[in-house]
Design an enzyme around this catalytic site. Structure first.
Site, PDB file in Angstrom:
ATOM      1  N   SER A  15       0.844  -1.197   0.000  1.00  0.00           N
ATOM      2  CA  SER A  15       0.000   0.000   0.000  1.00  0.00           C
ATOM      3  C   SER A  15       0.879   1.246   0.000  1.00  0.00           C
ATOM      4  O   SER A  15       2.059   1.162  -0.331  1.00  0.00           O
ATOM      5  CB  SER A  15      -0.949  -0.035   1.206  1.00  0.00           C
ATOM      6  OG  SER A  15      -1.941   0.944   1.076  1.00  0.00           O
ATOM      7  N   ASN A  16       0.327   2.379   0.362  1.00  0.00           N
ATOM      8  CA  ASN A  16       1.101   3.628   0.400  1.00  0.00           C
ATOM      9  C   ASN A  16       0.590   4.518   1.532  1.00  0.00           C
ATOM     10  O   ASN A  16      -0.340   4.156   2.243  1.00  0.00           O
ATOM     11  CB  ASN A  16       1.022   4.334  -0.961  1.00  0.00           C
ATOM     12  CG  ASN A  16      -0.402   4.675  -1.334  1.00  0.00           C
ATOM     13  OD1 ASN A  16      -1.066   5.476  -0.666  1.00  0.00           O
ATOM     14  ND2 ASN A  16      -0.916   4.041  -2.393  1.00  0.00           N
ATOM     15  N   HIS A  17       1.202   5.713   1.669  1.00  0.00           N
ATOM     16  CA  HIS A  17       0.939   6.566   2.836  1.00  0.00           C
ATOM     17  C   HIS A  17      -0.267   7.491   2.699  1.00  0.00           C
ATOM     18  O   HIS A  17      -0.472   8.349   3.542  1.00  0.00           O
ATOM     19  CB  HIS A  17       2.150   7.455   3.116  1.00  0.00           C
ATOM     20  CG  HIS A  17       3.321   6.712   3.661  1.00  0.00           C
ATOM     21  ND1 HIS A  17       3.277   6.027   4.837  1.00  0.00           N
ATOM     22  CD2 HIS A  17       4.576   6.540   3.173  1.00  0.00           C
ATOM     23  CE1 HIS A  17       4.442   5.465   5.068  1.00  0.00           C
ATOM     24  NE2 HIS A  17       5.252   5.753   4.065  1.00  0.00           N
ATOM     25  N   SER A  18      -1.055   7.359   1.643  1.00  0.00           N
ATOM     26  CA  SER A  18      -2.176   8.295   1.472  1.00  0.00           C
ATOM     27  C   SER A  18      -3.113   8.239   2.690  1.00  0.00           C
ATOM     28  O   SER A  18      -3.501   7.165   3.139  1.00  0.00           O
ATOM     29  CB  SER A  18      -2.953   7.914   0.207  1.00  0.00           C
ATOM     30  OG  SER A  18      -4.168   8.636   0.174  1.00  0.00           O
ATOM     31  N   ALA A  32      -4.842   7.503  -4.139  1.00  0.00           N
ATOM     32  CA  ALA A  32      -3.476   7.065  -4.470  1.00  0.00           C
ATOM     33  C   ALA A  32      -3.564   5.577  -4.797  1.00  0.00           C
ATOM     34  O   ALA A  32      -3.314   4.722  -3.950  1.00  0.00           O
ATOM     35  CB  ALA A  32      -2.552   7.327  -3.295  1.00  0.00           C
TER      36      ALA A  32
END
Ligand code: C5P
Length: 232
Positions: A29-32, A104
């Site tokens: 995943s990512n930091h959004s 994101a």
């Protein structure tokens, strides 16, 4: 937006990250944080629009008068967005429908999702994962023949304006808002934001008359530009 400015419009917004499963216990995943999309959804609802918010995994309360649909993966998010856009077009028509892509979306997902938890190998300290590209949600909606107004976002860490302008053209968007996420004051997880918005626009006769030297870089590229300053 002014009160009632979006009455009669249907706005579909996606927000937050997506999660791409590797096995039953792990994901990429990512930091959004989803904050920007949720704030936009709230502002659109306050301005009188019907709002459908397609949210990836985030920890945020649902804004008042916003219909929220929770999803996990990019492909789930794509089908939820496509369905919400279909519903908006059927309800208020293309001229009154808007799709805003703040999510994101993970660019890639593991080619295979293991059915059981992947175990550590004894023989090697390395592990290789094969990834495949996820669908581009906003480009898919912008490519439809009957489509809403489509707005995308570009979070960049360098050459912000050039990358955003290229994305506007490649994804056939009506608007793109870009920001520099390497800045701590307006980047991921921040409550503040500052953006530059570009949109395709033909040069007006007045621009032509003003002469080459008077044109900004954006005008040279056939784009409109608005700079939205940081507001707390
Ligand atoms: O290509 P990039 O991810 O930088 O583009 C960002 C814009 O495209 C955002 O509006 C994002 O929501 C959208 N996007 C998408 N589907 C993807 C990747 C990005 O809709 N798979």
């Amino acid at each position: 937006f002014a009160n009632g400015a979006l009455t009669g419009r249907h706005v579909v917004i996606n927000a937050g990250p997506t999660r791409e499963a590797l096995d039953p216990v792990r994901y990429m995943s990512n930091h959004s944080s989803g904050k920007m999309g949720f704030a936009l959804a709230e502002a659109c609802a306050e301005a009188g629009a019907s709002v459908t918010l397609i949210a990836g995994p985030v920890v945020l309360p649902t804004p008042d008068r916003v219909q929220r649909i929770d999803v996990v993966s990019a492909r789930d998010m794509q089908s939820a967005c496509e369905q919400a856009v279909d519903a908006a077009l059927a309800a208020v028509g293309a001229a009154n429908s808007v799709f805003i892509a703040t999510a994101a979306v993970a660019d890639y997902r593991p080619a295979q999702v293991a059915e059981q938890k992947i175990k550590k190998g004894d023989k090697s300290d390395e592990m290789t994962l094969t990834l495949v590209k996820n669908p581009d949600i906003v480009a898919g909606i912008a490519a439809r023949s009957e489509r809403p107004l489509v707005m995308g976002f570009a979070a960049e860490t360098q050459a912000v304006e050039a990358y955003a302008q290229a994305k506007l053209a490649r994804k056939k968007l009506d608007l793109i808002a870009c920001n520099d996420v390497s800045r701590a004051d307006i980047g991921f997880q921040s409550d503040d934001n500052a953006m530059i918005v570009f949109w395709p626009t033909p040069l007006s006769p007045a621009d032509d008359a003003a002469g080459d030297a008077a044109l900004s870089d954006a005008q040279h590229a056939g784009l409109g530009r608005a700079d939205l300053a940081k507001a707390s």
